[in-house]
Design an enzyme around this catalytic site. Sequence first.
Site, short mmCIF file in Angstrom:
data_model
loop_
_atom_site.label_atom_id
_atom_site.label_comp_id
_atom_site.label_asym_id
_atom_site.label_seq_id
_atom_site.Cartn_x
_atom_site.Cartn_y
_atom_site.Cartn_z
N ASP A 83 60.80 82.22 33.65
CA ASP A 83 62.11 82.62 34.98
C ASP A 83 61.46 81.80 36.19
O ASP A 83 60.40 81.42 36.19
CB ASP A 83 61.72 84.40 35.18
CG ASP A 83 62.52 84.69 36.11
OD1 ASP A 83 63.65 84.65 36.35
OD2 ASP A 83 61.54 85.48 37.13
N GLU B 170 64.59 78.52 34.00
CA GLU B 170 65.24 78.62 35.25
C GLU B 170 64.96 77.90 35.90
O GLU B 170 64.47 78.61 36.84
CB GLU B 170 65.66 80.52 35.24
CG GLU B 170 66.70 80.23 36.44
CD GLU B 170 65.89 81.73 37.09
OE1 GLU B 170 67.05 82.57 37.82
OE2 GLU B 170 65.17 82.06 36.98
#
Length: 729
Positions: free
Chosen positions: A405, A458
């Site tokens: 993330d 990401e």
Amino acid sequence: MNTDLLIPEGDRQRLIECKHHAPHDFYGWHRLSAGSVVRTRFLGAERVELLIHNAAEAMEPIGDDIWAIALDDEHSPDYRFRVTYPGAEPRIVADAYHFLPTLGSLDLHLIGEGRHERLWEVLGANVRSYETSLGEVRGTSFAVWAPNAQGVAVIGDFCEWNPNQYPMRSLGVSGVWEIFIPGIDDGAAYKYAIQTADGARVDKADPLAKRTLTPPETVSVVAARSEFAWTDDEWMQARAGVDATNSAMSVYECHVGSWKEGSNYATLTEELVPYLVDNGFTHVEFLPVAEHPFGGSWGYQVTGYYAPTARWGTPDEFRALVDRLHANGIGVIVDWVPAHFPKDAWALARFDGAALYEHPDWRRGEQKDWGTYVFDFGRREVRNFLVANALYWCEEFHLDGLRVDAVASMLYLDYSREPGEWLPNQYGGREHWEAVQFLQEMNATVQREHPGVLTIAEESTAWPGVTAQTDADGLGFSLKWNMGWMNDTLEYFSLDPIHRSHHHNEITFSLVYAFSERYVLPFSHDEVVHGKGSLWQRMPGDDWNKAAGVRALYGYMFSHPGKQLLFMGCEWGQTTEWDEAGSVNWDDLAEGWGHDYHRGIQRLVRDLNLVYRDTPALYSQDNVPMGFQWVKGDDAANNILAYVRWGADATPVLAVVNLSGVSQPNYRLGLPEAGEWELLINTDDAVYGGAGNDLPRVLQTQAVEWDRFEQSVELHVPAMSVQYYALRR
């Protein structure tokens, strides 16, 4: 009183205040110039006896709940204590201060170097057994890194949370504090009581706890080594030989607690697994399952990096879910959050009274937009904590991938910061080189230790080489989320078709950079929350047109280079935004007019998945230009795209995409090869809720030059639809 029994006053005072670095130097057995002494401390005990040499010897209280006895033994004997508390039966216990450190010199060296890749086996709480002359001693070793502390003690329900019972010893200059406590076993609740340099006491959850109590409780739980019986040996062995980046990969992104209201690891094992199989997905990606105190963070503010959250079940129940998924051919990816952590006072924040896991300067150590701290990636022990954590999830839970993330927030020192709120690197730039080195180390280590495991970034910027190998100065990720494609595509599809011709470059631009990285095409949870509307709500027009728009969106997506990812509910065009406190809107699939559109979209996604998995042209050359060939990329007036996907076996599939509100009954397209092209899928088919135009099942090319090709076909292209045609060999 025998003065040999006493503890020097300075040491005694530090011991009773839990500020001593070496309690083992005074408690336990110690040799004297003549004979030896055993000391112990049992708070509130009325009698303590030493069981030794088949006899019971009364120990003498020497103040502050400390008991002692002089012995003639010049060599360390085996012994036990018999402890009597007021109004209670005596209990027999082994001495916590009679055992050698559970970390060896190699462990401490590797921790200091930041290279202990099995950190969870030496830090945290680990249940152990020792064979002694008086029988087996089973208990738990506790070890925690707290280099700035004056003293550290284990507290728990086994000592009424009193920090004076089990002070730990500091192991040299490592910053690690350790103790083995007999009698503590699986399920015991505990924390660490830390005496900070400024004299304060802070009670902290264990950073390497493998279990926790269910939030809002903040307590760590001792977890014995799992005896879960895995059945996925064949899966694990086969995985190492598969290049997933050039294989079919259709990912279902799922939040455990809100797939259905009240769902958990156990219910997903029984319900989600057959659902994924029925709908043709190859992988599931779970939003973070590591322990987090606030459910509204969706798991992205982690406090227990080594513990699956207790709100959804036990670690073994999560293992059972992964095992069942593997048994049904589904790979498992979990979101992992090494960028930042919350400021909860009982967790990692200012762990030993000072900035430890976070950078001490707020200009590098805080992410103010999120109200979180940023890891100090330049510190070896912090990098070790995170790299070992990645390995832990792969090792202990057989994960097939980690989706990392917020990578962009790690790469740039000025990410979401105003001038004056960030510190440049040593060269005066904005690149966070320590974070880059950490990501390279993590990726290289995971892929070395667990071949076949994917790491997925990401990353929302144009940082070069995100999926390039680390030996070529890349970050080393397997795949990267294609955020540019996602944003451009959703912006384009939200336009009324009458305006799309003026935005044609937004839908074709992705092919300019499609092969610069290895990509995943994500329609994730972030696109269906916070007022953005569901994908259904983003589509213009009435329900008919919304349904056609969603179907065309997915037909386009599955034919575009890159792997696919859909968040739960998107597979049927959920009508409402996602709410993590509730459930996806299963009512969309109820019987009746209007709901037929959603059942049609769901059937289309299932068929797209099946066609995709059976058609190497749609995935086997996702990452190289040879896998894509434009046929028609410039027909902005009609909002039509046509292209061929080529498989590694040289098999072609034609995708025809009409994103206008007007059908083209006699549209001519050139084709790279002559022959019969068979219809594989038509998003406008009546079974999906479309218009159901009677399209021919086979197109025969004609010797008519068109679109720079020597042969072509004339075909019907319905409004707002996508068709795939495969060349018959």
